[in-house]
Design an enzyme around this catalytic site. Structure first.
Site, PDB file in Angstrom:
ATOM      1  N   TYR A  33       0.825  -1.201   0.000  1.00 20.39           N
ATOM      2  CA  TYR A  33       0.000   0.000   0.000  1.00 20.39           C
ATOM      3  C   TYR A  33       0.860   1.252   0.000  1.00 20.39           C
ATOM      4  O   TYR A  33       2.079   1.183   0.224  1.00 20.39           O
ATOM      5  CB  TYR A  33      -0.961  -0.004   1.194  1.00 20.39           C
ATOM      6  CG  TYR A  33      -0.319   0.300   2.535  1.00 20.39           C
ATOM      7  CD1 TYR A  33       0.486  -0.638   3.172  1.00 20.39           C
ATOM      8  CD2 TYR A  33      -0.517   1.519   3.172  1.00 20.39           C
ATOM      9  CE1 TYR A  33       1.075  -0.354   4.402  1.00 20.39           C
ATOM     10  CE2 TYR A  33       0.056   1.819   4.394  1.00 20.39           C
ATOM     11  CZ  TYR A  33       0.848   0.868   5.007  1.00 20.39           C
ATOM     12  OH  TYR A  33       1.426   1.147   6.215  1.00 20.39           O
ATOM     13  N   ARG A  52       8.142   4.040  -4.669  1.00 20.89           N
ATOM     14  CA  ARG A  52       8.254   3.039  -3.601  1.00 20.89           C
ATOM     15  C   ARG A  52       7.243   1.920  -3.819  1.00 20.89           C
ATOM     16  O   ARG A  52       7.548   0.740  -3.560  1.00 20.89           O
ATOM     17  CB  ARG A  52       8.053   3.673  -2.217  1.00 20.89           C
ATOM     18  CG  ARG A  52       8.262   2.637  -1.104  1.00 20.89           C
ATOM     19  CD  ARG A  52       8.215   3.247   0.270  1.00 20.89           C
ATOM     20  NE  ARG A  52       6.929   3.883   0.509  1.00 20.89           N
ATOM     21  CZ  ARG A  52       6.684   4.676   1.537  1.00 20.89           C
ATOM     22  NH1 ARG A  52       7.635   4.941   2.430  1.00 20.89           N
ATOM     23  NH2 ARG A  52       5.499   5.217   1.700  1.00 20.89           N
ATOM     24  N   ARG A 101      -7.969 -20.916  -1.652  1.00 22.66           N
ATOM     25  CA  ARG A 101      -6.878 -20.558  -0.747  1.00 22.66           C
ATOM     26  C   ARG A 101      -5.693 -21.493  -0.974  1.00 22.66           C
ATOM     27  O   ARG A 101      -5.849 -22.714  -0.927  1.00 22.66           O
ATOM     28  CB  ARG A 101      -7.353 -20.666   0.706  1.00 22.66           C
ATOM     29  CG  ARG A 101      -6.298 -20.276   1.729  1.00 22.66           C
ATOM     30  CD  ARG A 101      -6.897 -20.288   3.139  1.00 22.66           C
ATOM     31  NE  ARG A 101      -5.905 -19.906   4.145  1.00 22.66           N
ATOM     32  CZ  ARG A 101      -5.087 -20.769   4.752  1.00 22.66           C
ATOM     33  NH1 ARG A 101      -5.142 -22.060   4.475  1.00 22.66           N
ATOM     34  NH2 ARG A 101      -4.214 -20.334   5.641  1.00 22.66           N
ATOM     35  N   LYS A 150       6.481  -2.219   1.891  1.00 20.86           N
ATOM     36  CA  LYS A 150       5.327  -1.603   2.578  1.00 20.86           C
ATOM     37  C   LYS A 150       4.105  -2.505   2.423  1.00 20.86           C
ATOM     38  O   LYS A 150       3.213  -2.240   1.604  1.00 20.86           O
ATOM     39  CB  LYS A 150       5.085  -0.193   2.020  1.00 20.86           C
ATOM     40  CG  LYS A 150       4.194   0.659   2.907  1.00 20.86           C
ATOM     41  CD  LYS A 150       4.260   2.109   2.482  1.00 20.86           C
ATOM     42  CE  LYS A 150       3.208   2.978   3.135  1.00 20.86           C
ATOM     43  NZ  LYS A 150       3.305   3.101   4.585  1.00 20.86           N
ATOM     44  N   GLU A 183      12.229   2.482  14.293  1.00 20.93           N
ATOM     45  CA  GLU A 183      11.329   3.536  13.793  1.00 20.93           C
ATOM     46  C   GLU A 183      10.046   3.506  14.626  1.00 20.93           C
ATOM     47  O   GLU A 183       9.893   2.684  15.517  1.00 20.93           O
ATOM     48  CB  GLU A 183      11.017   3.329  12.305  1.00 20.93           C
ATOM     49  CG  GLU A 183      10.369   1.999  11.985  1.00 20.93           C
ATOM     50  CD  GLU A 183      10.167   1.755  10.497  1.00 20.93           C
ATOM     51  OE1 GLU A 183      10.073   2.724   9.719  1.00 20.93           O
ATOM     52  OE2 GLU A 183      10.075   0.574  10.109  1.00 20.93           O
TER      53      GLU A 183
END
Ligand code: PLP
Length: 287
Positions: A33, A52, A101, A150, A183
């Site tokens: 995302y 990114r 799945r 991310k 972070e």
């Protein structure tokens, strides 16, 4: 006003937006995302966020069904349709719905799922929190070791935010096995000593913040020295200032670490100045 959202090529009211229960984003957190902020109805550092996104997708051998131009047009359309002056656009790309799945990645014929939506935040630029600063606690960094990608795997950061809330503060800063700060739950972390800005070096153990890159560039232009290395919570407590950066908070002063004031315990001049410079420069370059 009902929010208009984007799902796989269609704009529709949020109440009508649907994604399959077999989507790998839902079943496996197999998705990435980006969050881009909006000021004056324009996108802040959009190219940085899309670069990114490309990197995150590449690292996971995923593709995005939309081109760079289509992504820009879609972001602008969402801003226009929802009348956003200040706020954020959340974009998520998952590996899609293979119809069942399985741990194995589906073959490339399964298209990725793309969803995006706006969040209207009228006081994003003059957020009251920027005047008082964040108070943070530190907790062990128990995330996986590729947080430079991310992904939507945000359970531990979410637990970190809850730990902060329970402690009556604003955020948690993660610490590695050596006790050094990596972070924040959703931001990069910095301390200031004199004219020096200290922040952890890029690696697979932090997200390569788009705001971080811009702030370090602007800080260098403003004659600050940058030192990219780990720092400990104790060093933060003894620093002149501390701050955090992210698309959602820009530059946010951090005034307390684990119950101890940083500097005067109030937002410091460096963080305050960097926030001003960042907002001014990024507004000029907004798309
Ligand atoms: N670090 C983490 C873990 C994040 O989740 C984020 C943003 O969501 C950041 C840093 C800041 O990144 P950016 O400046 O690109 O918003």
């Amino acid at each position: 006003m009902t929010r208009t959202v984007y799902v796989n090529g269609t704009y529709l009211p949020e109440t009508e937006a649907k994604v399959s229960i077999f989507d790998r984003g839902f079943l496996m957190a197999d998705g990435v995302y980006e969050v881009t902020s909006v000021l004056d109805g324009k996108l802040i550092d959009f190219d940085g966020h899309m670069n990114r996104l490309k990197r995150s997708l590449r690292e996971l051998e995923m593709t995005c069904p939309l081109s760079a131009d289509e992504l820009l047009a879609m972001h602008r359309e969402l801003v226009a349709r929802n009348g956003i002056d200040q706020g954020m656009i959340y974009l998520q790309v998952t590996r899609g719905n293979p119809g069942d799945r399985s741990f194995l990645f589906p073959d490339a014929s399964v298209p990725g799922t793309v969803v995006a939506f706006t969040q209207n935040i009228p006081h994003l630029a003059d957020a009251p929190a920027a005047k008082t600063g964040f108070r943070v606690i530190t907790i062990p960094d128990l995330r996986w070791s590729r947080v430079d990608i991310k992904t939507v795997q945000l359970l531990y950061p979410s637990m970190g935010k809850m730990a902060a809330k329970k402690a009556g503060v604003d955020d948690s800063w993660f610490t590695d096995e050596a006790g050094m700060v990596t972070e924040g739950t959703s931001n990069n972390a910095y301390i200031v000593k004199g004219n020096r800005i200290i922040t952890r070096q890029l690696g697979s153990d932090i997200l390569h913040g788009i705001t971080r890159a811009a702030v370090l560039r602007l800080a260098t232009e403003a004659q600050f020295e940058i030192e990219e290395r780990p720092f400990s919570p104790a060093e933060a407590q003894q620093a002149d200032e501390a701050f955090a950066t992210a698309a959602s908070i820009f530059v946010m002063p951090v005034v307390e670490v684990d119950g101890m004031p940083v500097g005067t315990g109030k937002p410091g001049p460096v963080a305050t100045r960097l926030r001003e410079i960042y907002l001014e420069e990024m507004r000029k370059a907004a798309l």
